[in-house]
Design an enzyme around this catalytic site. Sequence first.
Site, PDB file in Angstrom:
ATOM      1  N   TYR A   1      23.734  54.681  85.126  1.00 33.91           N
ATOM      2  CA  TYR A   1      25.122  54.999  84.767  1.00 33.91           C
ATOM      3  C   TYR A   1      25.755  56.080  85.641  1.00 33.91           C
ATOM      4  CZ  TYR A   1      23.814  52.272  80.676  1.00 33.91           C
ATOM      5  OH  TYR A   1      23.383  51.258  79.854  1.00 33.91           O
TER       6      TYR A   1
ATOM      7  N   HIS B   1      32.443  47.823  81.601  1.00 33.31           N
ATOM      8  CA  HIS B   1      31.038  48.231  81.612  1.00 33.31           C
ATOM      9  C   HIS B   1      30.739  48.905  82.944  1.00 33.31           C
ATOM     10  CE1 HIS B   1      30.303  46.214  77.897  1.00 33.31           C
ATOM     11  NE2 HIS B   1      30.963  45.178  78.369  1.00 33.31           N
TER      12      HIS B   1
HETATM   13  C1  DQA Z   1      27.281  49.632  79.042  1.00 33.12           C
HETATM   14  C2  DQA Z   1      26.260  48.488  79.096  1.00 33.12           C
HETATM   15  C3  DQA Z   1      25.631  48.260  77.742  1.00 33.12           C
HETATM   16  O1  DQA Z   1      24.703  47.180  77.797  1.00 33.12           O
HETATM   17  C4  DQA Z   1      24.898  49.506  77.295  1.00 33.12           C
HETATM   18  O2  DQA Z   1      24.374  49.324  75.992  1.00 33.12           O
HETATM   19  C5  DQA Z   1      25.733  50.725  77.366  1.00 33.12           C
HETATM   20  C6  DQA Z   1      26.665  50.899  78.474  1.00 33.12           C
HETATM   21  C7  DQA Z   1      27.832  49.962  80.448  1.00 33.12           C
HETATM   22  O3  DQA Z   1      28.833  50.660  80.500  1.00 33.12           O
HETATM   23  O4  DQA Z   1      27.270  49.554  81.462  1.00 33.12           O
HETATM   24  O5  DQA Z   1      25.600  51.638  76.546  1.00 33.12           O
HETATM   25  O6  DQA Z   1      28.371  49.228  78.230  1.00 33.12           O
END
Ligand code: DQA
Length: 151
Positions: free
Chosen positions: A25, A102
């Site tokens: 992330y 995402h």
């Molecule tokens: C997310 C992807 C999701 O699968 C995960 O549970 C997250 C973050 C993303 O921003 O890439 O918490 O939404």
Amino acid sequence: MTAPTLLLVNGPNLNLLGVREPDVYGHETLADVEALVTRTAAAQGLQVRAVQSNHEGVLIDAIHAARADCVGIVINPAGLTHTSVVLRDALAAVGLPVAEVHISDVTTREPFRHHSYVADVAVVHVVGEGVPGYATAVDRLAAVIAGHADG
Ligand code: DQA
């Protein structure tokens, strides 16, 4: 006159952005995301109300409240993307244009991340562009709101 408002919704665990799995992330924080969205929206003549919660009901209440005074919703539902019919129902119920974001590319991660309950109630989808993807989502949603595009 006050600017029209976008609701920015970040789901569970996104309060830990910057320290949470930075290899997936990145190093930017939730505060960085909210500042980026606020800046990007301002350039589109929009203001932002931001909510992050680890509690589904809090997110649903915020989405319901958006009916009264928002023109669109930018949402990263986080893990609720893949599990929550009620979150999806809340978005469908308010009927505002929705941008789903995402940070990571959920399409190339574990199979359980491949399905989104939110995808078909969203008009804009931004996946795997990192934190800058939130700005892309704001710009694309602003175009939809302005009537220049359909996502
Ligand atoms: C997310 C992807 C999701 O699968 C995960 O549970 C997250 C973050 C993303 O921003 O890439 O918490 O939404």
